[in-house]
Design a protein around this motif. Sequence first.
Motif, short mmCIF file in Angstrom:
data_model
loop_
_atom_site.label_atom_id
_atom_site.label_comp_id
_atom_site.label_asym_id
_atom_site.label_seq_id
_atom_site.Cartn_x
_atom_site.Cartn_y
_atom_site.Cartn_z
N ALA A 280 0.84 -1.20 0.00
CA ALA A 280 0.00 0.00 0.00
C ALA A 280 0.87 1.25 0.00
CB ALA A 280 -0.91 0.00 1.22
N GLY A 329 -5.50 0.76 -0.78
CA GLY A 329 -4.18 1.35 -0.67
C GLY A 329 -3.16 0.80 -1.64
N VAL A 330 -3.44 -0.37 -2.21
CA VAL A 330 -2.51 -1.00 -3.15
C VAL A 330 -2.77 -0.52 -4.57
CG1 VAL A 330 -1.70 -3.18 -4.13
CG2 VAL A 330 -2.24 -3.02 -1.68
#
Length: 456
Positions: A280, A329-330
């Motif tokens: 992330a 978040g990735v």
Amino acid sequence: MTAPLKNKAPDVMSGAYRAVWRWHFYAGVLVMPFLMLLTLTGGLYLFKDEIDHAVYRSMIEVPARSRQADPDQWLTAAARAGEGRAANITIPARADQAVRIRVDRPDGAQRTVFVDPHTAAVTGVTAHGGVTETIKKLHSLTLFGGPVGTALNILVEIVAGWAVILCATGLYLWWPRRRSGAVLLPKETDARRRPFWRDLHALTGFYVGGVIVFLAVTGMPWSAVWGDRFMGVMRGTGLGRPPAPAAAGPWSHAKPHDAPAGVGWTLENAVLPVHGHGVASLTRVLETAQTEDLPRPFIVSIPQSPDLAWTVARQTRKAEDARSLYVDGVSGAVKADLRWEQFGAMAKGFEWGIAVHQGMQYGWINRILMLTGCIAVWLLALSGLVMWWKRRPPSLSSRRTGAPPAPPGPRARIAVLCIVIPLSILYPLTGLSLVAALLLDRAVRAFAGSKTVAAS
């Protein structure tokens, strides 16, 4: 909020009036010290931005530059300076202000680290939230944390309920009957005499009592019992937070370290699971926020659990400007984009009440009105104390406290019960404290009666 009497109270007041007056007196004695603390800290918190900037000016202000450091470097610098894990970051509205990063330390303590967004240099470290966070915790009586903090927070709910009772009984006492009219303008200009303080007390309560009631009622969401109960009803009826998007899966209840910041009370502790694989990145999340045209300032909450979405919540002053993004978040994909229009009716009223309570919804006039309510509580407390002092008996004792005498017979207490019982049903903890007060009053009166008999 008492009304002026010409000479001696007529018999029409000797029953219900005296009973309400007695309970108004005891309610003031019991809760006014706490109300004075709550309104003092609440009045200060209305100016939290100004206080914060005055205290931490050297940490907040940074030279404005066109170049910005990699946001992930901000987190690295903050984690190193705060000796813990970066949990959330506040992105300021202007380029000449530092970002603020909350760091959770292994020992459970929290720190706020100020970082220059252009150089990733740390400009200062304070306890989490600094001075204004301390004021906020004093206001909710949760400063000590743990069971003590919870018990004191429950006390806030009781005090808020009794504040409403104070205003209701005060209005009853002010209301004109078969006597001189109710106080609308001061009639006594000599501050050395009790009528001046009586009129000041009545006028303050009459003109500002509605603001005090509003502050008490809208402060209930912060309470440990009533607030949770209200939130449960709101969610159970479907009149609260929007349903989670099907693509994101159902809402989950976050653990304390993953609870998102800045999303408002309606979405408090609500998180969305994601199924991304990889590393992330704050940089990626901020790019998504920019793409989605999310206005600054906003708060990015970084979950500790890798299977939860990052939360990006706009910091607003008006309730209707609320907006929260839930971002993977990735990948940077938006899992949910929640706006004011998607909330239920109860949630809208809930969030609007909080915004007005904090003096934000309608700008400076809102702040001044709430501050007026805080000052009024102090005027009511001080004028009530002066009135008691001027009418106190020559020698104070357990039987001579200066309280209004208890009226004979149960019928005189019906007026009190008609005022208090509906409020006690609405606020159960206040109702329980009322039962305790009734039992205590009966015990004191029985004790005083037994001493009178013994003396005779």
